[in-house]
Design an enzyme around this catalytic site. Structure first.
Site, PDB file in Angstrom:
ATOM      1  N   LYS A 116       0.847  -1.167  -0.202  1.00  0.00           N
ATOM      2  CA  LYS A 116       0.107   0.058  -0.025  1.00  0.00           C
ATOM      3  C   LYS A 116       0.885   1.414   0.005  1.00  0.00           C
ATOM      4  CE  LYS A 116      -4.425  -2.029   2.119  1.00  0.00           C
ATOM      5  NZ  LYS A 116      -3.981  -3.267   2.072  1.00  0.00           N
ATOM      6  N   GLU A 200      -2.828   6.611   8.086  1.00  0.00           N
ATOM      7  CA  GLU A 200      -3.691   7.649   7.284  1.00  0.00           C
ATOM      8  C   GLU A 200      -4.600   8.503   8.135  1.00  0.00           C
ATOM      9  OE1 GLU A 200      -3.690   5.495   2.967  1.00  0.00           O
ATOM     10  OE2 GLU A 200      -5.620   5.498   4.414  1.00  0.00           O
ATOM     11  N   HIS A 235     -14.430  -3.132   8.846  1.00  0.00           N
ATOM     12  CA  HIS A 235     -13.744  -2.738   7.652  1.00  0.00           C
ATOM     13  C   HIS A 235     -14.001  -3.773   6.559  1.00  0.00           C
ATOM     14  CE1 HIS A 235     -11.730   0.257   9.829  1.00  0.00           C
ATOM     15  NE2 HIS A 235     -11.473  -0.539  10.892  1.00  0.00           N
ATOM     16  N   ARG A 292      -7.032  -8.186  -8.790  1.00  0.00           N
ATOM     17  CA  ARG A 292      -7.780  -9.562  -8.907  1.00  0.00           C
ATOM     18  C   ARG A 292      -9.375  -8.805  -9.304  1.00  0.00           C
ATOM     19  NH1 ARG A 292     -10.450  -9.100  -4.454  1.00  0.00           N
ATOM     20  NH2 ARG A 292      -9.571  -8.417  -2.480  1.00  0.00           N
TER      21      ARG A 292
END
Length: 671
Positions: A116, A200, A235, A292
């Site tokens: 990430k 973040e 999440h 994917r």
């Protein structure tokens, strides 16, 4: 086009890939673990090969074994599905080295987007907007906390190699940072073998909007519009829809072009999803790219009429994209509900067991691959990898099915989803079906007041107290029991074996004891010739059986017809009526004769798992709700909390110990 492919996956997605391959005349090879020997995906493929024991690391994650089987069976390509090795660049490279086509992006693209932090650096160079945060390599806890303090709370800790909601923690204040970081890293290393995290800014009331992109090997790349995946728990996505409510053409184009830029920046080929976090004001930021096919791809297929798996096969075989950007259009609205074996009332804890009864709404044929939708406003699609009698095991994801509906507009799609969920019946394990129905019918969702905190923000409305079960439901359960007791054949004419309730000087009166989470319901039954009287509390009625067809019953209560399905599973009577599911425990006095009351003061494992943290010491006094220990099950952490104020008398397991479902974890004495 290929003549044979190996599907390196299991369950729903393996069945989904096999369906398209079959339509195209492509032979399929299934692989399976010992736990999946009788699984649906094995049955629907042309060939099947055992690859190892139940644990995924010994079977579905064995890249060498998968390649060996592909070569031995003459497969020309491997479709990885999603999960397992679908985003593993080493596997993609190994396929290429073995002369096999990996039906997915090149290993270089997977590698570029797999981290990430590295992906965000690439996106910054490509001009794709990013959320403020720290995406670097330094992982010192003090340094990371300093970065979080600079960014400003709340912040989101996210495993750099993560996905599926694992390895993510929201931190509200600086004092909580270190504990959250430790837990996040522990879950990340167990799930992905990499404990690196990024930090973040956590946006309040954000929406999760993702863009489906598709690129071929000839330099062309398109976006197939957006999906709104804002409704999440822990999440993880719960409901998905396309198109996103409130999306303007201008914003759709901007997000689509940004997604295409992201794909081109890494030389992407095949199906991919660029995920954005979007503010209520319309601004959006790059989160990550999933290299994917996504779990929620069916909603895109439903609004475009395209078969994305077919596109994958064609592109992997070297063909150009079947359509250009200008040829792609949106038709209607689609919703997908993920039906899981889990208990929403217990923190969405996964459930395991056998599907003893499975009844689904009738699927309406929805043609894919034709380039247009059918226009049928009642189109229903069910993607599933299980059948009645199959088991949901602790080894893999607890998904039962994906329920997808289509309508001419969002309101129509919502109505179809509500109806379809009303008709979905599962017995043998806990599911989220009733929760999904409440969610779909809730005011925030129906009015498209969406953000990733919708479930938590509306917790009280979505988890109302269980109401007392009413007489019509109890009457159906009672009728099912009474009918099952009736003699048939020669015994029906034996006066000494009669079960009609006849008495020489009166009629039989008995009490049937039912109970659920809301209370106990002693139902007084009186035998009256060809029928009965039933009473619960102050409410009573005459009851007659009108119709019985297997598990389906129709009874009349004082002349009013009550219809339902009753499934008995041991001491549980599962009543499905009026679009709702009522699980009732039946206390059979003969079955429990001589039993003593269960021992109290026990805290047991809700499912099989491993102890990853013990948070208390023997002899410690704790308050109700205090965390006592943490279990890991199905790669997710579950906290076991004190049920009341009291004392921990003994700890029966240590960190690292495996525990079985129902095992006593510690001895606890309530104050």
């Amino acid at each position: 086009m290929f003549t044979k492919i190996l599907i390196a996956n299991r369950g729903e997605i393996a069945c989904r890939v096999a369906a398209t391959a079959h339509r195209l005349g492509v032979k399929t090879v299934a692989v399976y673990s010992e736990a999946d020997a009788n699984a649906k995906h094995v049955a629907v493929c042309d060939e099947s090969v055992l690859i190892g024991p139940a644990p995924a690391k010994e079977s579905y994650l064995r890249a060498d074994k998968l390649i060996e089987v592909a070569l031995a069976t003459g497969a020309q390509a491997i479709h990885p599905g999603y999960g397992f090795l679908s985003e593993n660049e080493d596997f993609a490279e190994a396929c290429a080295q073995a002369g096999l086509v990996f039906i997915g992006p090149p290993a270089s693209a997977i590698r570029a987007m797999g981290s990430k932090s590295a992906a965000k650096a690439l996106m910054e160079k490509a001009g794709v907007p990013l959320v403020p945060g720290y995406h670097g390599d330094t992982q010192d806890p003090d340094f990371l906390q300093e970065q979080a303090d600079k960014i400003g709370y709340p912040v989101l800790l996210k495993a750099s190699a993560g996905g599926g909601g694992k390895g993510m923690r929201i931190v509200e204040k600086s004092a909580d940072f270190k504990a959250a970081l430790e837990s996040c890293k522990r879950e990340a290393i167990n799930s992905f073998g990499d404990d690196k995290v990024l930090v973040e800014k956590y946006l309040t009331r954000p929406r999760h909007i993702e863009i489906q992109v598709f690129a071929d090997g000839k330099g062309d790349c398109v976006y197939l519009f957006e999906r709104d995946c804002s409704v999440q728990r822990r999440h993880q996505k719960v409901l998905e829809e396309a198109p996103a409510p409130g999306m303007t053409e201008e914003r759709r184009r901007a997000m689509g072009e940004a997604a295409v830029a992201a794909a081109k920046a890494v030389g992407y080929v095949g199906a991919g999803t660029v995920e954005f976090i979007a503010n209520q004001d319309g601004s959006f930021y790059f989160m990550e790219m999933n290299t994917r096919l996504q779990v929620e791809h069916p909603v895109t297929e439903m609004i475009t009429g395209l078969d994305l798996v077919e596109w994958q096969l064609r592109v992997a075989a070297g063909e150009a994209l079947p359509k250009k950007q200008a040829e792609l259009k949106i038709h209607g609205h689609a919703l997908e509900a993920r039906i899981y074996a889990e208990n929403p009332e217990k923190g969405f804890l996964p459930s395991i067991g056998t599907l003893r009864h499975l009844h689904t709404p009738a699927a309406v044929t929805f043609e894919l691959g034709m380039g247009s939708v059918s226009g049928d406003p009642a189109a229903i699609r069910i993607d599933s990898g299980v059948r009645e009698g199959d088991a949901i095991s602790p080894f893999y994801d607890p998904m039962v099915a994906k329920l997808i509906v289509w309508g001419n507009d969002r309101d129509e799609a919502l109505a179809h989803m509500s109806q379809a969920l009303s008709e979905y019946q599962v017995v043998g394990l806990a599911t989220n079906v009733a929760f999904l129905k409440r969610l779909v019918e809730s005011k925030p969702f129906s009015q498209a007041d969406l953000d990733t905190g919708l479930i938590e923000r509306n917790h009280d409305a979505l988890f109302p107290p269980a109401p007392a079960t009413q007489l019509p439901v109890l009457a159906l359960a009672a009728a099912s029991l009474l009918v099952s007791e009736q003699n048939t054949g020669a015994a029906a004419n034996d006066p000494w074996a009669g079960t009609s309730g006849w008495r020489m000087n009166g009629t039989l009166e008995r009490v049937l004891d039912f109970a659920d989470d809301a209370g106990k319901y002693p139902v007084a039954v009186g035998y009256r010739g060809t029928g009965w009287t039933v009473a619960q509390g102050a409410v009573s009625a005459g009851m007659t059986l009108v119709e019985r067809d297997g598990k389906h019953l129709v009874v009349k209560l004082d002349g009013a017809a009550v219809r339902g399905t009753v499934v008995r599973d041991g001491e549980m009577f599962h009543v499905f009526t009026g679009g709702a599911h009522f699980p009732l425990h039946y206390n059979d006095p003969l079955a429990h004769a001589g039993e003593t009351e269960a021992e109290g003061g026990r805290l047991t494992a809700p499912m099989p798992g491993k102890i990853v943290a013990v948070l208390v010491e023997k002899g410690k006094t704790v308050e109700k709700g205090a965390p006592l220990l943490i279990m890991e099950a199905m790669k997710m952490e579950h906290t076991i909390a004190a049920p009341a104020n009291g004392t921990v008398e003994d700890l029966l397991y240590a960190v690292g110990d495996q525990v079985a479902e129902g095992a006593q974890l510690l001895a606890f004495k309530a104050a």
